[in-house]
Design an enzyme around this catalytic site. Sequence first.
Site, PDB file in Angstrom:
ATOM      1  N   ALA A 241      -3.925  -3.724  -3.650  1.00  0.00           N
ATOM      2  CA  ALA A 241      -4.071  -2.478  -4.411  1.00  0.00           C
ATOM      3  C   ALA A 241      -4.752  -2.773  -5.729  1.00  0.00           C
ATOM      4  CB  ALA A 241      -2.708  -1.864  -4.689  1.00  0.00           C
ATOM      5  N   ASP A 242      -5.544  -1.824  -6.164  1.00  0.00           N
ATOM      6  CA  ASP A 242      -6.135  -1.905  -7.506  1.00  0.00           C
ATOM      7  C   ASP A 242      -5.348  -1.074  -8.498  1.00  0.00           C
ATOM      8  OD1 ASP A 242      -8.452  -2.631  -5.578  1.00  0.00           O
ATOM      9  OD2 ASP A 242      -8.911  -3.458  -7.546  1.00  0.00           O
TER      10      ASP A 242
END
EC number: 5.3.1.23
Length: 355
Positions: free
Chosen positions: A247-248
């Site tokens: 995930a960013d």
Amino acid sequence: MLKAIKFRSSNGQLEVLDQLLLPHTMSYIKISTVEDGWNVINKMQVRGAPCIAIVGALSLAVEIWNEEVADKKIFLSEIEGKLNYLISARPTAVNMKKESQNLMEFATSLCNDSECDPSDMKKKFIDQIIQMLEKDIADNKAIGKYGSEAIMATCKGSSQSVNLLTHCNTGSLATAGYGTALGVVRAMQESGKLNRIYMTETRPYNQGSRLTAFEMVHEKFSATLICDSSVAYLFQKKHIKAVVVGADRVAVNGDTANKIGTYQIACLAQHHGVDFYVCAPFSSIDPSISSGDQIIIEERPEREMTYVNGVRIAAQGIEVWNPAFDITPASLIKGIITEKGVYEPKDLKDCFAQS
Ligand SMILES: CSC[C@@H](O)[C@@H](O)C(=O)COP(=O)(O)O
């Protein structure tokens, strides 16, 4: 294990692996200033949300390494300006912003501490940055353990080994080491529970075929590369137990920004009854964002899509849209695997309320 970051705490020397040259060439770039750090992040020579934050912060550490600090307030405002500049290198991953906030809080407390003189303040501030390296590896190992347990808990028969799918690169090259989603893969391999890891190419930047494939070959895992367009057919044919991605930025409701293509894999996983997990440290969760709509999606230069190794592959004159990330709605995510355990997206909010 491959190393994206080489840092010598004895003399403040920092080098990062130039990921644009992988898988053909292993070449390290020396980083001496915050501007060097900003450039390698912006050009994606260094990438992956946790790695971006660590390299950004370390670039500040090496820039101030030999600086004579005479005034704490001036030093505090200098580091604030430099951290804000580093955040601007790439907008979607939240880790650099969160680590900057943590570092500013820490520096402010040192500034207000009358027992701490200017040179102590600098030393303690640098030490705090260096600790990020060890913490990231420890967090990733915990993510690996929790993720592996969660996936195996859904399997019938204790000796079973499973096939997984991943997207983009979340391994040693995207972190200080071990990896997040690839950390789960690694933990499953270590406990004999991994039959095969499949990975997408991850167009247009090819983090899957250039970086994850490189890591998996290096580690001698049973691993297979597929085209991004093969995912639905893979789910039909290859008994995929779960998808693990990184995930960013994760919103408080669980909506997750990750590499472009993640959302369509999550849709396909739901259709095929395959569990879809996001694997990320708490530093990737943004408590200031209530849903994915508020996440800024970085759009990259069209050249990254239309050229491969300097050769144009797209028709001249065509218009291009090249978003680097997409948002997977929380409803498609079975669990968010963190260093503190596995959360259903709906439980993230309470978790922040309690802390
Ligand atoms: C542990 S890395 C998690 C994410 O940062 C990763 O999945 C990803 O989307 C990386 O994108 P990138 O554009 O290569 O920085």
